[in-house]
Structure formats: C-alpha cells, structure tokens
Write a protein that holds these residues in place. Structure first.
Motif, PDB file in Angstrom:
ATOM      1  N   ASP A   1     110.222  76.376 108.494  1.00 57.95           N
ATOM      2  CA  ASP A   1     111.190  77.254 109.171  1.00 57.95           C
ATOM      3  C   ASP A   1     110.858  77.468 110.653  1.00 57.95           C
ATOM      4  O   ASP A   1     111.642  78.068 111.377  1.00 57.95           O
ATOM      5  CB  ASP A   1     111.332  78.592 108.431  1.00 57.95           C
ATOM      6  CG  ASP A   1     110.004  79.294 108.226  1.00 57.95           C
ATOM      7  OD1 ASP A   1     108.953  78.650 108.435  1.00 57.95           O
ATOM      8  OD2 ASP A   1     110.007  80.480 107.853  1.00 57.95           O
TER       9      ASP A   1
ATOM     10  N   LEU B   1     112.085  68.631 108.716  1.00 57.00           N
ATOM     11  CA  LEU B   1     111.680  68.850 107.328  1.00 57.00           C
ATOM     12  C   LEU B   1     112.036  67.647 106.459  1.00 57.00           C
ATOM     13  O   LEU B   1     111.209  67.158 105.680  1.00 57.00           O
ATOM     14  CB  LEU B   1     112.346  70.131 106.797  1.00 57.00           C
ATOM     15  CG  LEU B   1     112.227  70.428 105.304  1.00 57.00           C
ATOM     16  CD1 LEU B   1     110.789  70.408 104.823  1.00 57.00           C
ATOM     17  CD2 LEU B   1     112.873  71.780 104.967  1.00 57.00           C
TER      18      LEU B   1
ATOM     19  N   TRP C   1     120.667  72.769 101.973  1.00 54.73           N
ATOM     20  CA  TRP C   1     120.382  73.938 102.803  1.00 54.73           C
ATOM     21  C   TRP C   1     121.149  73.854 104.128  1.00 54.73           C
ATOM     22  O   TRP C   1     121.500  72.772 104.592  1.00 54.73           O
ATOM     23  CB  TRP C   1     118.889  74.045 103.131  1.00 54.73           C
ATOM     24  CG  TRP C   1     118.001  74.270 101.930  1.00 54.73           C
ATOM     25  CD1 TRP C   1     118.391  74.378 100.624  1.00 54.73           C
ATOM     26  CD2 TRP C   1     116.575  74.388 101.933  1.00 54.73           C
ATOM     27  NE1 TRP C   1     117.285  74.575  99.821  1.00 54.73           N
ATOM     28  CE2 TRP C   1     116.161  74.597 100.584  1.00 54.73           C
ATOM     29  CE3 TRP C   1     115.594  74.373 102.939  1.00 54.73           C
ATOM     30  CZ2 TRP C   1     114.811  74.763 100.234  1.00 54.73           C
ATOM     31  CZ3 TRP C   1     114.264  74.533 102.579  1.00 54.73           C
ATOM     32  CH2 TRP C   1     113.882  74.730 101.243  1.00 54.73           C
TER      33      TRP C   1
ATOM     34  N   ALA D   1     116.432  74.934 108.041  1.00 57.13           N
ATOM     35  CA  ALA D   1     115.127  75.045 107.381  1.00 57.13           C
ATOM     36  C   ALA D   1     114.815  76.500 107.020  1.00 57.13           C
ATOM     37  O   ALA D   1     114.047  76.761 106.099  1.00 57.13           O
ATOM     38  CB  ALA D   1     114.030  74.486 108.283  1.00 57.13           C
ATOM     39  N   SER D   2     115.419  77.431 107.738  1.00 56.98           N
ATOM     40  CA  SER D   2     115.133  78.836 107.425  1.00 56.98           C
ATOM     41  C   SER D   2     116.220  79.489 106.568  1.00 56.98           C
ATOM     42  O   SER D   2     116.038  80.600 106.079  1.00 56.98           O
ATOM     43  CB  SER D   2     114.912  79.645 108.707  1.00 56.98           C
ATOM     44  OG  SER D   2     115.781  79.219 109.719  1.00 56.98           O
ATOM     45  N   ASP D   3     117.331  78.774 106.365  1.00 56.00           N
ATOM     46  CA  ASP D   3     118.414  79.347 105.543  1.00 56.00           C
ATOM     47  C   ASP D   3     118.841  78.376 104.449  1.00 56.00           C
ATOM     48  O   ASP D   3     119.504  77.379 104.717  1.00 56.00           O
ATOM     49  CB  ASP D   3     119.604  79.696 106.449  1.00 56.00           C
ATOM     50  CG  ASP D   3     120.794  80.184 105.641  1.00 56.00           C
ATOM     51  OD1 ASP D   3     120.625  80.531 104.448  1.00 56.00           O
ATOM     52  OD2 ASP D   3     121.914  80.206 106.208  1.00 56.00           O
ATOM     53  N   PRO D   4     118.469  78.677 103.204  1.00 56.01           N
ATOM     54  CA  PRO D   4     118.772  77.764 102.097  1.00 56.01           C
ATOM     55  C   PRO D   4     120.218  77.864 101.619  1.00 56.01           C
ATOM     56  O   PRO D   4     120.573  77.237 100.609  1.00 56.01           O
ATOM     57  CB  PRO D   4     117.807  78.211 101.012  1.00 56.01           C
ATOM     58  CG  PRO D   4     117.608  79.674 101.275  1.00 56.01           C
ATOM     59  CD  PRO D   4     117.689  79.846 102.758  1.00 56.01           C
TER      60      PRO D   4
ATOM     61  N   TRP E   1     121.439  78.068  97.737  1.00 57.86           N
ATOM     62  CA  TRP E   1     120.318  77.714  96.880  1.00 57.86           C
ATOM     63  C   TRP E   1     119.543  78.967  96.488  1.00 57.86           C
ATOM     64  O   TRP E   1     119.187  79.775  97.334  1.00 57.86           O
ATOM     65  CB  TRP E   1     119.409  76.729  97.616  1.00 57.86           C
ATOM     66  CG  TRP E   1     118.450  76.003  96.743  1.00 57.86           C
ATOM     67  CD1 TRP E   1     118.726  75.028  95.847  1.00 57.86           C
ATOM     68  CD2 TRP E   1     117.023  76.191  96.705  1.00 57.86           C
ATOM     69  NE1 TRP E   1     117.566  74.590  95.253  1.00 57.86           N
ATOM     70  CE2 TRP E   1     116.515  75.282  95.759  1.00 57.86           C
ATOM     71  CE3 TRP E   1     116.139  77.024  97.380  1.00 57.86           C
ATOM     72  CZ2 TRP E   1     115.153  75.191  95.461  1.00 57.86           C
ATOM     73  CZ3 TRP E   1     114.787  76.941  97.088  1.00 57.86           C
ATOM     74  CH2 TRP E   1     114.312  76.032  96.127  1.00 57.86           C
TER      75      TRP E   1
ATOM     76  N   PRO F   1     116.226  80.335  95.203  1.00 56.17           N
ATOM     77  CA  PRO F   1     114.826  80.020  94.925  1.00 56.17           C
ATOM     78  C   PRO F   1     114.310  80.719  93.665  1.00 56.17           C
ATOM     79  O   PRO F   1     113.436  80.186  92.985  1.00 56.17           O
ATOM     80  CB  PRO F   1     114.068  80.524  96.164  1.00 56.17           C
ATOM     81  CG  PRO F   1     115.038  81.292  96.972  1.00 56.17           C
ATOM     82  CD  PRO F   1     116.407  80.922  96.540  1.00 56.17           C
TER      83      PRO F   1
END
Lengths: 214, 214
Positions: free
Chosen positions: B110, B117, B184, B187-190, B193, B195
């Motif tokens: 992130d 990523l 996603w 990288a900081s907001d999925p 998704w 988890p």
DNA sequence: CTTTCGATACTGCAGATTGCAGTATGTGAT
DNA sequence: ATCACATACTGCAATCTGCAGTATCGAAAG
C-alpha cells in the motif's frame, strides 16, 4: 536527482513500518518480531542501528523524548523516505531463501540412526504446528477488533495466507515423510520402499502445475 | 570425553558432504550450490574457510595436491568427524527461517502502486516456476542413471518432495494472490474484496489440519 | 513501604556471513 | 595462437547475529 544507493532490505522493512506510523525503536523491534519475523527475521540488535542510518540519509527523522528519566527515541518517515520505499517496491524482489536445518538433517540422515531421523521429522512437525497456532491467534486478532491497522487487513490476509500455506506444506510433508520412514529398515536402507515411484509422481505434479498456471 | 563445542550448522553441512566422499573445496562449493542451496544456501566464500576449521579440530584431514602447477586441497572426513556428525543428527534442529523479500513487498504494497504489486507477484511466480524447472531436471537425473549416489536416492526423494511442495505452495499462492489483486481498485483499497472471508477460511484450514495430523 | 520482577530502552563487542573484486592456472574450441 | 570458461583460491568491507551488560519504570507481592 538522488542516486539510488541500494540499501539492505532490512532498511526498507523498517521504512515500511515507519510509513504506517511513528515508532520508538523498542516498539519497532516488537513489531518486527510479531509480524515481519515470518518472512524477514532479523535480530533485535539490527533494529537499533538501522534507523540511525535512515536518519543520517534523510529518510527518517528522530525525536528524542523521555519517559520519566528514561530516554526514548521516536522515528518518523520523511517524504524522501516514502519515495525510496515506493521505489524499492517497484524493483524486482530477491529470490526466496530458506534456512531449514531440519531438512538438512533429513538429507544426511544416513549418517545417523533411524530413530534420530524420526525424531527430526517429529520436531519439524511440532515446529510447524506451533507456528500454525501463533498464526491462528494473529488471524483471530485481525478478524476481531484487535486489528491495529484495519485499513490494511486485505494485505494482512494475503500475506497470512502465504504463511499458512507454507506451514501446512511443511506439516503435510513431515507427516508423509514420517509414514514413509516408518516402513524403512534403517536410515540408509529403505527396504521395500521404491523412491523412483515417488520421484515419478513429483515429476507429474511439476508438469501439471507449470502447464496449468503459466 | 570430547566437549560438544557447538559449531555453525554450515560446518555440519560440509561434514555431511564429506561423509559421502572426499571433495576438493571447489567441488564442495559446486555440490552445495547444486543440492544444499535449496535448504541451506551459503556463499561460496564460506566454503573455503569452514573446511580449514574442520581440519584444525580434527574432524577432517586435508591432502594438498596439484593439477599441473595449480594447488588443490582435497578434504576427507575422520572418524571423529563422523561421530560429531551423528551427534548433530541426534540434536533437535533449529526452526525454519525464511527470507522472502517478495512477501515483504506484498506486505507493504500500500506504500506503492497496484502495478508494482502485480509485478512483484509475477516475479515471485516466475521464480517459483524457474525453481520447479530446475527441480524437474534434478528429479530426472535421480531417476535415470545420472544419480551420483544411487544408495541415497531414498533420501533425495524425500527432500526433493519437500522442495517441490514448497515451490508449488508459493506458485499456487502467487497465482491466487494475482487473481485477488486484479479485482482491487488500488493497492490500498481492495474494493469489494472481503478479507474477513479469507481470514475465516484460513482459520478453518488450520483447525482442520492441526486436528487431523496431531 | 520496600523488594522484586518484568517491560522498556538501549550499547558494546566478538564472531559469523556475504558479496564482490582480485589473482592465477588449466583445458578445450576456434 | 588466442579466447572463453572452468578450476582454485584470498582479501576486505559491510552486514548481521547473539549475548552480555547497563539503566529506568511500573505494578504486584510481601
């Protein structure tokens, strides 16, 4: 422009933690033991020197403070630090390196007793089970309110899955190996066991996997 | 009785190879790269110093020889060496340690771009595939007449299976992770998704595994 | 109220280890 | 005759570990 002086990966590991929030060295050490230890294990000692270099290179700043009479240094990332971190994330990673003394002992098992070999496999399995127990606790903490960084749970989930996969693979292997060795006569004589059959199966698995996932 | 002065594991790794046959340092280095590198990766440099210490401690003897003008030292294990090796095999192994810069980059993803990523995951997968290719070659050699130590094929099969399991676990994980990350937003907001679902599944897998294989 | 214990917050030092450059000779192919 | 690659090492700076040592803080036990 700043020259991209390559740093030891440990520098980026600390920089990554500092990107989340400021930490004192002690907290940093705790955090590294708790989470990074799974894929980047480093001695506590290292974590006291590395931040100083980050400060010297302008990637972090240190704020000396006190808890009563006791000194304590808190580190914070700088804009330059975030830049270098992002830069590092864009470069290809070093290949994985595994130090696995247990497998080394299995590999040389014919220089010792069958009993020793079985004990080694048992210790490998016990270690994997113990690690899975700790992973389970971490998963629980991430699931309940215990998560320290709720906005990062997706990344935690992805990396935790890597650890669980790895530990389960070790546990399964050790369990399987124990079964095989039980049928051996000694560590140097596998009796009826035909290693060629197993090697052929491995070849099959590789062929299948590389074909389907490329 | 001889005091059990604990040595670095690398000493036993070399002792283990010497237990198979005498080697020159260069051959030793080759052999370590070929087979031990998978679970005990050490720099070539190390393998030139360690045998000297083994000789100094009476666990090996060195025979200086020549290839034309060029010096070459061949090392052989002694009875004391075999004793210490067997002794080491009977002691519990160090826990497994993994240096995996790729996962470190995923963990801190992130702080960088989604593109970086995905590239990291790709490089991890490529590395695993390359290793599986090399393992396949080693399996082939062990299966055909190429085996240098036919009487040790059973131990090779057991350890090779460990490597294949480990590499396949990494490859499967990287493949899965790539699929997830593709959905996603950044990288900081999925995005959608969840988890928590994945974490719950991991908890299930651990519970099942530890219950069935204990 | 004092002692004790565990957590916090580091430093020093010897030894282990790596990575890389450097030095040389041997062997087979062009 | 030359060149590339394999053999056979050494030196050195930098990285890293393990462990012992120093000191303060806070809470619990006696």
């Amino acid at each position: 422009m700043t020259p991209v002086r390559s740093r030891p990966t440990t520098a980026y590991a600390i920089l990554g933690l500092l990107a989340l929030q400021p930490w004192s060295t002690y907290e940093l050490a705790q955090q590294v033991q708790r989470s990074l230890n799974w894929f980047w294990p480093r001695a506590e000692r290292r974590l006291y020197d590395e931040p100083k270099r980050l400060v010297a290179d302008g990637l972090a700043i240190s704020t000396p403070g006190f808890t009563g009479q006791r000194r304590r240094t808190v580190y914070e990332i700088t804009a330059a630090g975030r830049d270098e971190l992002a830069d590092w994330l864009g470069r290809p990673p070093e290949p994985r390196a595994v130090d696995f003394e247990g497998v080394l002992k299995v590999f040389f098992a014919d220089a010792g007793s069958r009993t020793a070999l079985l004990a080694t496999l048992d210790e490998i399995a016990a270690d994997a089970r113990e690690r899975l127990g700790r992973l389970d606790v971490m998963i629980d903490q991430a699931l309940t309110d215990g998560a320290r960084f709720p906005e990062r749970v997706h990344l935690q989930a992805v990396t935790l899955r890597q650890h669980v996969d790895a530990e389960l693979a070790v546990l399964d292997w050790a369990t399987w190996a124990t079964e095989q060795v039980t049928s051996w006569t000694t560590a140097s004589d596998p009796g009826d066991w035909v290693p060629q059959d197993e090697l052929a199966r491995l070849h099959e698995r590789i062929t299948l996997a590389v074909a389907s996932r490329s």
